[in-house]
Scaffold this active site. Structure first.
Site, PDB file in Angstrom:
ATOM      1  CD  GLU A   1      -5.071   0.395  -2.147  1.00 50.54           C
ATOM      2  OE1 GLU A   1      -5.675  -0.487  -1.521  1.00 50.54           O
ATOM      3  OE2 GLU A   1      -4.863   1.540  -1.715  1.00 50.54           O
TER       4      GLU A   1
ATOM      5  CG  ASP B   1      -1.790   1.189   1.354  1.00 53.28           C
ATOM      6  OD1 ASP B   1      -2.215   1.716   0.308  1.00 53.28           O
ATOM      7  OD2 ASP B   1      -2.068   1.621   2.489  1.00 53.28           O
TER       8      ASP B   1
ATOM      9  CG  HIS C   1      -0.554   3.004   6.558  1.00 52.01           C
ATOM     10  ND1 HIS C   1      -0.942   3.742   5.464  1.00 52.01           N
ATOM     11  CD2 HIS C   1      -0.504   3.877   7.599  1.00 52.01           C
ATOM     12  CE1 HIS C   1      -1.108   5.001   5.823  1.00 52.01           C
ATOM     13  NE2 HIS C   1      -0.859   5.104   7.121  1.00 52.01           N
TER      14      HIS C   1
END
Length: 162
Positions: A69, A8, A141
């Site tokens: 992502e 991420d 996160h």
């Protein structure tokens, strides 16, 4: 055994999570964390920290596959651009370490994990704890990175919810 790193990306905090899949396609959480950078540092230095720390994580865990992502463009173009820089450094680290990168939209990840493409952070944390047993995780996160890794496992057909 397949090991997947989920990422991420972010300039302040880049979340990472490593999962493994055994012969029965059970998911095991091997590790996770955040690569944090100080906002007082210049952009180049912050990107260098992300790059070097991510290479260390990859070297330590030796994942076979990577899932990242995708970024979304928000109302603040400067934030989107800075996020793009962080994502670029993540992609470079994966390329240098010869990991194949798989990209997933945030809404796709959320839908594959929670059934809702617009799930909030708390829903993501709740669901990854349901999927991965005995998981103690509070940082969104890391939860997001874990969700990306699980999404990749589901999408590849490597793993199915029992």
């Amino acid at each position: 055994m397949v090991k997947i790193i989920g990422l991420d990306p972010g300039i302040s905090k880049t979340g990472w999570a490593i999962i493994s899949l055994n012969e029965k396609n059970n998911i095991e959480f091997l590790g996770g964390g955040t690569i944090s950078t100080d906002g007082k540092l210049g952009t180049g230095e912050r990107l260098h920290i992300i790059f070097e720390q991510l290479k260390k994580v990859i070297s330590l865990y030796s994942p076979n596959e990577a899932a990242v992502e995708k970024i979304f463009v928000n109302k603040n173009p400067k934030s989107s651009l800075t996020l793009g820089y962080a994502r670029g450094v993540v992609i470079l680290a994966l390329k240098i370490t010869k990991l194949t990168m798989n990209e997933y939209d945030a809404n796709y990840v959320k839908k594959s994990i929670t059934g809702n493409g617009h799930a909030d952070k708390d829903q993501i944390i709740f669901m990854v704890k349901q999927i991965v047993k005995n998981l103690s995780i509070k940082c969104h996160h890391v939860a997001d990175a874990l969700a990306v890794a699980i999404c990749h496992a589901y999408t590849k057909g490597s793993c199915f919810v029992e």
